[in-house]
Design an enzyme around this catalytic site. Structure first.
Site, PDB file in Angstrom:
ATOM      1  N   CYS A 116       0.895  -1.218  -0.041  1.00  0.00           N
ATOM      2  CA  CYS A 116      -0.076   0.137   0.043  1.00  0.00           C
ATOM      3  C   CYS A 116       0.817   1.214   0.221  1.00  0.00           C
ATOM      4  CB  CYS A 116      -0.785  -0.040   1.049  1.00  0.00           C
ATOM      5  SG  CYS A 116      -1.897  -1.337   1.235  1.00  0.00           S
ATOM      6  N   HIS A 256      -3.416   7.026   2.007  1.00  0.00           N
ATOM      7  CA  HIS A 256      -3.910   5.764   1.536  1.00  0.00           C
ATOM      8  C   HIS A 256      -5.374   5.415   2.024  1.00  0.00           C
ATOM      9  CE1 HIS A 256      -3.923   1.589   0.447  1.00  0.00           C
ATOM     10  NE2 HIS A 256      -3.750   1.180   1.772  1.00  0.00           N
ATOM     11  N   ASN A 286      -9.963  -0.472  -0.868  1.00  0.00           N
ATOM     12  CA  ASN A 286      -8.657  -0.302  -0.889  1.00  0.00           C
ATOM     13  C   ASN A 286      -7.935  -0.939  -2.263  1.00  0.00           C
ATOM     14  OD1 ASN A 286      -5.676  -0.323  -0.402  1.00  0.00           O
ATOM     15  ND2 ASN A 286      -6.211  -1.471   1.701  1.00  0.00           N
TER      16      ASN A 286
END
Ligand code: UT7
Length: 336
Positions: A116, A256, A286
């Site tokens: 990520c 993020h 995500n």
């Protein structure tokens, strides 16, 4: 500010058309729309469907539009870096496949695997090639086809992730716009909480690994959540402090998009009110390396030349980091 900085001169996101909503997931696993919204903030995700399509196909869509916006030919790209944990193949690098599909014949390319935080690692790496003066046009892509490594029988992970990609163009700037400071960190001890068990050299794919469902994301959510809150908030505050930036100086936080509660904790630690925080997790979930460029792309029309922007991420590895950018152009002037 002296010397050459790496300015983002264009940004473009891409998500596939097919949607997977919370209502769809309620039919597949033992979950509820209420649980997903309240624990994560997610309402739907985009899923890449179609035989043989991979992360490169989403990246190519993003980069084509990116280049169109700046009127740049693929042959002008010097370097393309792709951040992903879902490469089309183990090798060659997805960056090479993207360059081939684009016709970026003069570029060299490689992948960066930092989960990520991948986009921040790739952006920082790309910036160094610009700052050194050796490269003039660097494309940084972050993208993941998370649906390719998700077990849609595991409610603890399948509600979280989606597919998508985004790309930025980096060019040299001599007026101090672009990447001003970067902090990147990692701690491999965190791998026990977030990983894929098989398919690598330590445990190659076999009938047994497939039967044991070891080619999917494994996540122990709570320790990851705790580490994400501490480290993403910590590194975001740290980059402000060491550059003497106050909350009033910051135009945008681009976090993020893993969990709305992690984003809120980061914004609180930085002293930022919620209208300065980019949040699109409700629409995309995500997308791992895709989240930050997808945010920048969605908010591009509102970005102004000179805006101080903090990008911040935490993810598998563990990896985490923050980047301070001075935005280089008025987004409202960009013709879509
Ligand atoms: O981007 C990469 C880095 N990753 C992250 O940053 C993710 C960090 N972790 C998280 O965001 C959160 O830990 C999750 C969203 C993954 C989970 O939320 P949580 O509040 O930590 O839930 P939990 O794991 O503590 O589970 C609470 C309960 C459990 O039930 P019991 O044991 O209390 O009966 C779970 O079994 O919720 C249950 N549960 C669910 N219930 C309905 C877990 N997943 C689901 C679900 N639907 N999808």
């Amino acid at each position: 500010m002296a010397g050459i900085t790496a300015a983002i001169t264009a940004v473009q996101g891409y998500v596939p058309d097919d949607l997977l909503t919370n209502a769809d997931l309620e039919k597949i696993v033992d979950t509820t729309d209420e649980w997903i919204r309240s624990r994560t903030g997610i309402e739907q995700r985009h899923i890449l469907k179609g035989e043989g399509l991979g992360t490169s196909d989403m990246a190519v869509e993003a980069v084509k539009k990116l280049l169109d916006k700046r009127g740049i030919a693929p042959e002008e790209i010097d370097l393309l870096i792709c951040a992903t944990v879902t490469p089309d193949m183990v090798f060659p690098a997805t960056a090479n496949i993207i360059c081939d599909k684009l016709g970026a014949k003069n570029a060299f390319g490689f992948d960066i695997g930092a989960a990520c935080s991948g986009f921040l690692y790739a952006l920082t790496t790309g910036s160094k090639f610009i700052e050194s003066g050796t490269h003039k046009k660097v494309v940084v892509v972050g993208g993941d086809k998370m649906s390719s490594i998700i077990d849609y029988e595991d409610r603890t992970t399948c509600v979280i992730f989606g597919d998508g990609a985004g790309a930025v163009l980096l060019e040299p700037d001599e007026d101090g716009y672009g990447v001003c400071d970067t902090i990147l960190r990692s701690d491999g001890a965190g791998r026990q909480y977030l990983h894929m068990k098989a398919g690598g050299s330590a445990k190659p794919a076999s009938h047994e690994t497939v039967d044991a469902k070891e080619h999917y994301v494994f996540q122990d959510g709570q320790p990851v959540f705790k580490a994400a809150v501490v480290n993403m908030a910590g590194v975001s505050a740290e980059i402000m402090e060491r550059n003497n930036l106050e909350a009033d100086d910051i135009a945008w936080l681009v976090p993020h998009q893993a969990n709305l509660r992690i984003i809120d904790a980061t914004a609180r630690r930085m002293g930022l009110s919620e209208e300065k925080v980019m949040v699109n997790i409700q629409r995309y979930g995500n997308t791992t390396a895709g989240t930050i460029p997808l945010c920048l792309s969605d908010w591009e029309p509102q970005l102004k030349k000179g805006d101080n922007i903090i990008l911040s991420a935490f993810g598998g590895g563990f990896t985490w980091g923050a980047v301070w950018l001075r935005w280089a152009y008025d987004g409202k002037d960009v013709v879509k």
